[in-house]
Design a protein around this motif. Structure first.
Motif, PDB file in Angstrom:
ATOM      1  N   LEU A  71       0.780  -1.269  -0.107  1.00  0.00           N
ATOM      2  CA  LEU A  71       0.057  -0.061   0.026  1.00  0.00           C
ATOM      3  C   LEU A  71       0.793   1.364  -0.187  1.00  0.00           C
ATOM      4  N   TYR A  72       2.178   1.238   0.604  1.00  0.00           N
ATOM      5  CA  TYR A  72       2.934   2.402   0.814  1.00  0.00           C
ATOM      6  C   TYR A  72       4.048   2.414  -0.232  1.00  0.00           C
TER       7      TYR A  72
ATOM      8  N   ARG B  64       3.555   1.144  -5.964  1.00  0.00           N
ATOM      9  CA  ARG B  64       2.103   0.877  -5.869  1.00  0.00           C
ATOM     10  C   ARG B  64       1.409   1.617  -6.927  1.00  0.00           C
TER      11      ARG B  64
ATOM     12  N   LYS C  13      -3.315  -1.644  -5.188  1.00  0.00           N
ATOM     13  CA  LYS C  13      -4.032  -1.153  -3.896  1.00  0.00           C
ATOM     14  C   LYS C  13      -5.368  -1.859  -3.642  1.00  0.00           C
TER      15      LYS C  13
ATOM     16  N   GLU D 224       1.608   7.557   3.017  1.00  0.00           N
ATOM     17  CA  GLU D 224       0.565   7.881   2.305  1.00  0.00           C
ATOM     18  C   GLU D 224       0.215   6.396   1.641  1.00  0.00           C
ATOM     19  N   GLY D 225      -1.126   6.177   1.538  1.00  0.00           N
ATOM     20  CA  GLY D 225      -1.398   4.921   1.116  1.00  0.00           C
ATOM     21  C   GLY D 225      -2.041   3.948   2.068  1.00  0.00           C
TER      22      GLY D 225
END
Length: 351
Positions: A179-180, A184, A189, A272-273
């Motif tokens: 996810l990060y 990605r 995701k 982020e993510g």
């Protein structure tokens, strides 16, 4: 919409209860006439059943796979395959066996079929980790991707609850880092979020009722997605630390991932993510939430518990910063000494 790159790998995946019995069909599709079945010594009996299912296309069973894929074991395996003229491999087992198949493939170019029995997810990635002289290194190469993967839930039914928990947490680590990850993308995701949800729902049921087919299939599906996402995105701090710890101290692979995950995820909690995972764990925070979830599954709580010496904390911190490794949050030696020290003690992360 942000620009992104999504690279797919040529692979046939069969997700079906009982599909291991159709391994000869898959071997025929690949043109294999003399495939060697790989396993660990502990799974040799089950591997023999796969050999029987291959019938005339089997070159026998080579039960030599070991944790962390030592290069000396691989070289001996390559010699054995050459002696019998094997034209492919069928890896039956977890990450150790799948890793051996990959290591053989990159040295010989022969195709491989993977029949995973754990939730490690290695069968879905172009990533190979190998250990030589106590140092584990990682490479990324499309040549190590299996040509075919057979997901048969019945192959996971004998995986003990403790091993299921550790292997499942290992899989969750792939999704969290996916996810990060620097690589990605919108597709990975979706895979990561669906994977974590599936595993969080399934693993507590598997822990209580190991024979629950529905829960086992959901866990296997989650692990499949975790491996797929890892193969299409990348790795960061968590996997770096696990490779360092596993290679330097010969720690058990899945257990190491299970212990390190809450600390690495907590360190990167603001990356982020990770918003969907933050929502899953709410006020507890990602690191503490994963730590609590691991306690629910009765997974190991500390590196000390799985055999790491206290003197290894400083050595591991040195190794963790010895070579540059991308991570969404920069880190230095002091950061790593603190993180590894907390994981050694098993203290609940603060975030």
């Amino acid at each position: 919409m942000e620009a992104f790159v999504y690279a797919s790998h040529a692979m046939r995946v069969r997700f079906e209860r009982g599909c291991r019995s159709r391994v000869a069909e898959e071997a025929e599709l690949l043109g294999l006439k003399n495939a060697m079945v790989l396993s660990t010594p502990e799974q040799e009996g089950q591997a023999s059943e796969i050999s029987d299912a291959l019938g005339k296309r089997s070159a026998g069973v080579l039960a030599v796979a070991r944790m962390h894929t030592p290069t000396d074991v691989t070289e001996r395996a390559v010699d054995e395959l050459a002696k019998v003229g094997a034209d492919g491999t069928v890896g039956f087992g977890g990450g150790s066996t799948i890793g051996l198949g990959k290591a053989i493939a990159i040295r010989t170019g022969i195709p491989q079929i993977a029949i995973p029995t754990t939730y490690a997810g290695s069968e879905m990635t172009p990533i190979l980790g190998q250990t030589k002289n106590g140092v584990k290194s990682t490479l990324r190469d499309a040549r190590v991707v299996p040509a075919c993967v057979l997901y048969d839930v019945e192959c996971t039914l004998t995986l003990p609850p403790a091993a299921s928990a550790n292997s499942g947490l290992n899989a969750i680590a792939h999704a969290v880092e996916g996810l990060y990850s620097r690589d990605r993308n919108p597709i990975s995701k979706l895979q990561c979020v669906d994977a974590v949800r599936a595993l969080i729902e399934a693993l507590p049921v598997v822990a209580k009722r190991p024979g629950d087919i529905e829960a086992r299939q959901k866990a296997q599906y989650g692990a499949f997605l975790c491996g797929l996402a890892l193969g299409h995105s990348g790795m960061a701090l968590h996997h770096k630390l696990c490779h360092v710890l596993g290679g330097a101290f010969d720690l058990p692979h899945a257990e190491t991932h299970a212990v390190v995950l809450p600390y690495a995820a907590g360190f990167n909690a603001e990356a982020e993510g990770l918003e969907p995972i933050r929502e899953l764990f709410g006020e507890a925070g990602i690191g503490a939430g994963l730590w609590d979830f691991a306690r629910l599954l009765e997974a190991p709580a500390s590196l000390a518990e799985i055999g790491m010496p206290e003197s290894g904390v400083e050595k591991a911190a040195d190794l963790a910063v010895a070579s540059p490794y991308w991570n969404p949050r920069p880190f230095g030696r002091e950061d790593m000494a603190g993180l590894i020290g907390a994981a050694f003690r098993g203290a609940r992360p603060e975030n």
